[in-house]
Design a protein around this motif. Structure first.
Motif, PDB file in Angstrom:
ATOM      1  N   TYR A   1       1.476 -17.813  14.012  1.00  0.00           N
ATOM      2  CA  TYR A   1       2.264 -17.469  12.825  1.00  0.00           C
ATOM      3  C   TYR A   1       2.698 -16.017  12.871  1.00  0.00           C
ATOM      4  O   TYR A   1       3.807 -15.665  12.516  1.00  0.00           O
ATOM      5  CB  TYR A   1       1.449 -17.731  11.553  1.00  0.00           C
ATOM      6  N   ILE A   2       1.759 -15.184  13.293  1.00  0.00           N
ATOM      7  CA  ILE A   2       2.058 -13.754  13.307  1.00  0.00           C
ATOM      8  C   ILE A   2       3.177 -13.439  14.292  1.00  0.00           C
ATOM      9  O   ILE A   2       4.124 -12.705  13.966  1.00  0.00           O
ATOM     10  CB  ILE A   2       0.785 -12.944  13.669  1.00  0.00           C
TER      11      ILE A   2
ATOM     12  N   GLY B   1       6.457 -15.401  13.267  1.00  0.00           N
ATOM     13  CA  GLY B   1       6.905 -14.881  11.976  1.00  0.00           C
ATOM     14  C   GLY B   1       7.515 -13.498  12.092  1.00  0.00           C
ATOM     15  O   GLY B   1       8.570 -13.228  11.527  1.00  0.00           O
ATOM     16  N   SER B   2       6.854 -12.614  12.837  1.00  0.00           N
ATOM     17  CA  SER B   2       7.389 -11.251  12.889  1.00  0.00           C
ATOM     18  C   SER B   2       8.725 -11.228  13.631  1.00  0.00           C
ATOM     19  O   SER B   2       9.634 -10.486  13.266  1.00  0.00           O
ATOM     20  CB  SER B   2       6.375 -10.304  13.543  1.00  0.00           C
TER      21      SER B   2
ATOM     22  N   ARG C   1      10.880 -13.705  13.744  1.00  0.00           N
ATOM     23  CA  ARG C   1      11.877 -14.277  12.833  1.00  0.00           C
ATOM     24  C   ARG C   1      12.308 -13.271  11.764  1.00  0.00           C
ATOM     25  O   ARG C   1      13.475 -13.156  11.423  1.00  0.00           O
ATOM     26  CB  ARG C   1      11.302 -15.522  12.156  1.00  0.00           C
TER      27      ARG C   1
ATOM     28  N   SER D   1       4.904 -12.723   9.094  1.00  0.00           N
ATOM     29  CA  SER D   1       3.960 -13.832   9.244  1.00  0.00           C
ATOM     30  C   SER D   1       3.774 -14.572   7.922  1.00  0.00           C
ATOM     31  O   SER D   1       3.632 -15.784   7.898  1.00  0.00           O
ATOM     32  CB  SER D   1       2.627 -13.322   9.792  1.00  0.00           C
TER      33      SER D   1
ATOM     34  N   ARG E   1       6.034 -14.857   5.573  1.00  0.00           N
ATOM     35  CA  ARG E   1       7.256 -15.638   5.364  1.00  0.00           C
ATOM     36  C   ARG E   1       7.251 -16.899   6.225  1.00  0.00           C
ATOM     37  O   ARG E   1       7.641 -17.977   5.781  1.00  0.00           O
ATOM     38  CB  ARG E   1       8.486 -14.790   5.705  1.00  0.00           C
ATOM     39  N   TYR E   2       6.812 -16.745   7.446  1.00  0.00           N
ATOM     40  CA  TYR E   2       6.834 -17.913   8.322  1.00  0.00           C
ATOM     41  C   TYR E   2       5.847 -18.968   7.821  1.00  0.00           C
ATOM     42  O   TYR E   2       6.131 -20.166   7.874  1.00  0.00           O
ATOM     43  CB  TYR E   2       6.505 -17.518   9.760  1.00  0.00           C
ATOM     44  N   LEU E   3       4.731 -18.504   7.315  1.00  0.00           N
ATOM     45  CA  LEU E   3       3.776 -19.442   6.731  1.00  0.00           C
ATOM     46  C   LEU E   3       4.451 -20.259   5.621  1.00  0.00           C
ATOM     47  O   LEU E   3       4.341 -21.487   5.568  1.00  0.00           O
ATOM     48  CB  LEU E   3       2.572 -18.680   6.173  1.00  0.00           C
TER      49      LEU E   3
ATOM     50  N   THR F   1       7.655 -20.704   5.175  1.00  0.00           N
ATOM     51  CA  THR F   1       8.710 -21.540   5.754  1.00  0.00           C
ATOM     52  C   THR F   1       8.135 -22.839   6.295  1.00  0.00           C
ATOM     53  O   THR F   1       8.672 -23.931   6.051  1.00  0.00           O
ATOM     54  CB  THR F   1       9.410 -20.784   6.901  1.00  0.00           C
ATOM     55  N   ARG F   2       7.028 -22.721   7.031  1.00  0.00           N
ATOM     56  CA  ARG F   2       6.381 -23.910   7.579  1.00  0.00           C
ATOM     57  C   ARG F   2       5.912 -24.832   6.472  1.00  0.00           C
ATOM     58  O   ARG F   2       6.066 -26.058   6.542  1.00  0.00           O
ATOM     59  CB  ARG F   2       5.181 -23.498   8.451  1.00  0.00           C
TER      60      ARG F   2
ATOM     61  N   LYS G   1      -4.432 -21.458   3.544  1.00  0.00           N
ATOM     62  CA  LYS G   1      -3.947 -21.012   4.857  1.00  0.00           C
ATOM     63  C   LYS G   1      -3.623 -19.523   4.836  1.00  0.00           C
ATOM     64  O   LYS G   1      -3.816 -18.806   5.811  1.00  0.00           O
ATOM     65  CB  LYS G   1      -2.677 -21.792   5.221  1.00  0.00           C
TER      66      LYS G   1
END
Lengths: 203, 203, 203, 203
Positions: free
Chosen positions: A164-165, A168-169, A171, B169, B171-173, B175-176, B189
């Motif tokens: 994720y890290i 995510g970073s 992105r 990270s 944000r991606y969390l 998004t997922r 999470k």
DNA sequence: GATGAATGAGGGTTCATTCAT
DNA sequence: GATGAATGAACCCTCATTCAT
């Protein structure tokens, strides 16, 4: 070749289909994904609206075509890196810098990949984006696991979270680049960011 | 209260305006941001389309209303955390967990914040999203600097890159979580992810 | 005073009604007759839309109010000139130059008088414009007849046609003035035009 | 023929465009220019609203189409008359009677030409009306100058003012005819008016 | 007298899609 | 394979008017 076959076949695109996808990508890059209408696309190709429907069943199929193209291309890169047997952190770098270079050259790719909110209405589109992301996650997982085993990546790190890290970073870097009107050098900033990430991850 | 004033005033919303924004948020949460049309919104409120225009000058203003609401709410949280004088990594946690809790309770907020691709057509919307992100970045910057000075965060870390890593990270969390149809517990999470992040950042 | 009486009474306007008409005229002058909406008018007056309906039954009544005002004002001028017993051609000049001066000072009057195409949908408005024109025609007829009898105007001229010529040329002058964005001095040009007309009409 | 070309080409109208313009003219003649809406026009043509947008980019373009048609038609008449080398006053008559006959047959033309107040909101429409008028003025100027030189028109007359007088009186005649619901014979009255005008202008 | 809210009918316009030719 | 025309549903928005408070 049967007209009704090639329209449904997944990965075998006709020349015309490739042209359409290419034009769509350009259109998105020049204007925005909101400007990707059948009319605009046909105009860009110098044909009429209806003509496009000889090659794709719907606009969604065109978008899927774009996504599949990216996916195929990304898959190839991921496989190559996986096979390379370089140190884990080097593989990391290879994947992300490749992606950033690609985005810099083809901003439309970023525009499409980051359009989840627009795709939300359609299951197939959502699934395609999902697959794209999952594919990257899976590859990263393998790389990280291997890196930890080989002592290249610090222990005590949860693998999923590390994924994720990193994703995510990267992105977010791209998101900022896009929102700021691409006013900085994405690749250069990416190198810095990756340097930092590697610093955090290494033993 | 003068009818011509309240439509332009930024932060003083009438009761009706709040109701409309609330309904819009619900609509987005139930359907999607693409389903946020004037007609759907009016139907949800049990009025006719035109009625909405007594309270907002345009659909974009409604979206801006939503964004401003989030922004005001986030700003308050950020300020509070900044003033709290807790250890940097604790402040980190406070900010992100608060945000995730908020998203869990109001998934529409996430839907709006993550709709850059839809907003791209309008300058004001893009700017609002930009401000929202910048506001968070600025706060994180202050916290990280302070954390480094106080020896709570490891030295040798580039601040800007750390900001990208943390925000990205999280944000991606989200998004997922959204792409997977909210099928996991975002907050839980998030706690894990933050644990990892803190591990990476601490001395 | 009964609210329902004064709204229908023709020529006795309340103070508020006069204010509304005045604001309407200003609005037309500043923007255009197309911008004369109830909303804009109310805004200009600092009240709400509904408030106007206390004073006028409909928007058409407001327009009629404007027309009546002009009519009353023009009637007074016409009567005065008629009574003046000056030579016919002098009376001519008095009427037209007065009108042009009025238009120069209050361009909105011209905007309204020349809006037949907009009024066409309503019988009362059409009739009012008709009356306004007929009133002028009738006065001119009297003046011309008298002028011919007194030997001030050349014989062999058909009266009705002369009326068309005079009114028509003045109207066209105003039309041009308006279409050209009032970029010449209406009064000055009017003096020239009248000189020519008088030259043509005199014995 | 390319669909994207014909929408912008000025003077080459497709058959369908001509049909639409024709229908628009009929609609204006039957109802009024205020009733010329996309919906009404589509209904009259037996198609849906959207269909019109294949042929014109906007409603304004339809109106411009009408104006251009008139203009082309008028220009031809003016050129022919200019070339005819008849006496000036005869040319006068030819122009105006032709115009009146045209208006009698197609009252919608008059409705459009006299709709300046409605067009005021759009620059292109205003300009088109302006050009139409200027074209007539320019032709009249040439005719009058020539008439004076040849001794057919009395000296001592200012040319510009004579133009205003002739065009203005004809326009006013048409205005009256329209406001009175076309209850008199426009052509017949026009002959009378012209007789008078000629009387005033000749030596 | 005025407000604030709403109505309802209509405005122009866009867009993915279909289909006869 | 492509064209040109059309559809139909939806879009955002405007405006004169009404009415309970």
């Amino acid at each position: 070749m049967n007209v009704y076959l090639h329209k449904n076949a997944m990965h075998t695109k006709t020349e015309k289909q490739r042209q359409i996808i290419e034009a769509a990508i350009e259109l998105i890059a020049e204007k925005s994904i909101q400007q990707l209408t059948i009319k605009n696309l046909a105009k860009k190709l110098g044909v009429t609206d209806g003509a496009l429907y000889r090659h794709f069943n719907s606009k969604i199929d065109i978008l899927l075509g774009i996504l599949h193209m990216f996916q195929a291309e990304a898959r190839e890169n991921l496989e190559q890196v996986k096979k390379s047997r370089l140190p884990a952190l080097q593989q990391f770098e290879d994947i992300f810098l490749y992606r950033l270079k690609y985005f810099t050259q083809r901003p439309a790719v970023a525009a499409v990949i980051f359009s989840e909110s627009i795709f939300q209405n359609d299951v197939r589109l959502t699934r395609a984006v999902n697959e794209f992301l999952t594919m990257h996650e899976d590859t990263l997982r393998i790389i990280i696991e291997r890196g930890i085993r080989k002592g290249e990546i610090r222990k005590g790190i949860l693998i999923d979270e590390t994924i994720y890290i990193t994703i995510g970073s990267m992105r977010y870097l791209v998101t900022r680049w896009r929102l700021k009107g691409r006013d900085f050098d994405l690749y250069e900033k990416g190198v810095q960011l990756l340097g930092n990430l590697k610093e955090l991850l290494k033993c």
